[in-house]
Design a protein around this motif. Sequence first.
Motif, PDB file in Angstrom:
ATOM      1  N   ASP A  31      14.071 -10.006  31.279  1.00 40.17           N
ATOM      2  CA  ASP A  31      14.259 -11.414  31.635  1.00 40.17           C
ATOM      3  C   ASP A  31      14.607 -12.248  30.405  1.00 40.17           C
ATOM      4  N   ASP A  44       1.516 -17.694  28.554  1.00 41.26           N
ATOM      5  CA  ASP A  44       0.999 -17.155  29.811  1.00 41.26           C
ATOM      6  C   ASP A  44      -0.042 -18.124  30.364  1.00 41.26           C
ATOM      7  N   GLU A  87       8.818 -24.025  33.460  1.00 42.96           N
ATOM      8  CA  GLU A  87       8.107 -22.762  33.677  1.00 42.96           C
ATOM      9  C   GLU A  87       9.135 -21.652  33.824  1.00 42.96           C
ATOM     10  N   THR A 105       9.420 -17.119  34.722  1.00 42.79           N
ATOM     11  CA  THR A 105       8.783 -15.854  35.067  1.00 42.79           C
ATOM     12  C   THR A 105       9.362 -14.771  34.167  1.00 42.79           C
ATOM     13  N   HIS A 108       5.243 -12.257  35.447  1.00 41.78           N
ATOM     14  CA  HIS A 108       4.154 -13.174  35.100  1.00 41.78           C
ATOM     15  C   HIS A 108       4.715 -14.585  34.923  1.00 41.78           C
ATOM     16  N   LEU A 109       3.963 -15.567  35.388  1.00 37.55           N
ATOM     17  CA  LEU A 109       4.394 -16.956  35.271  1.00 37.55           C
ATOM     18  C   LEU A 109       3.925 -17.530  33.930  1.00 37.55           C
TER      19      LEU A 109
END
Length: 193
Positions: free
Chosen positions: A103, A152, A172, A174, A178-179
Amino acid sequence: MIRFAKKEDGTAVAKLVLVILKDMELDFLDEFGEEKALEMIAACVADPTYRYGYARGLVAEIDGEIAGAVFGYPATQEPIIDLPLEKYLAAQGLDENIKMFIDPEAFPNEWYLDSIAVDEKFRGQGIGSKLLTAVDRLATHEGQETIGLNVDRGNPNAKRLYLRDGFKDVGEITISGHLYDHMQRKVKPRDRS
């Protein structure tokens, strides 16, 4: 003492980075295991363009030991930061298409603080705060005025550290399922006294 990282810091840096990677629960670690991941990261530190390459980081050194490290890069360089790992995998006869990170993490127009870690035996001594302040040197060296990072949501202690240092929530994101809160702050003016 906070200093620029060196090629010779590879093993110590890899151990610090591994702590972060384990927290992120990356598939890469499942694929290769911790020992091989340490070997790969340590070898790639010698490449200045790597995500954790010596030219992208600072280390805190205490009595000859690496107590902590911080690494980052301008957002515009995100497409190239993992190419050295791909080359390493290919040279080892492994599948170079296996990615450590899948990502994107940086926001546009920022110097992205990819990783900051302090060795467990040196925690609680303000090393993380010193490293966080020192990243301004890396950002300005790259011509950037804004520093960004992801924290995190399950790590309130880290978020408090970033808030104390002047970071503010701007979005925000991901990463690996995990956000994270994305935070930014401007480079602090240097004290000329």
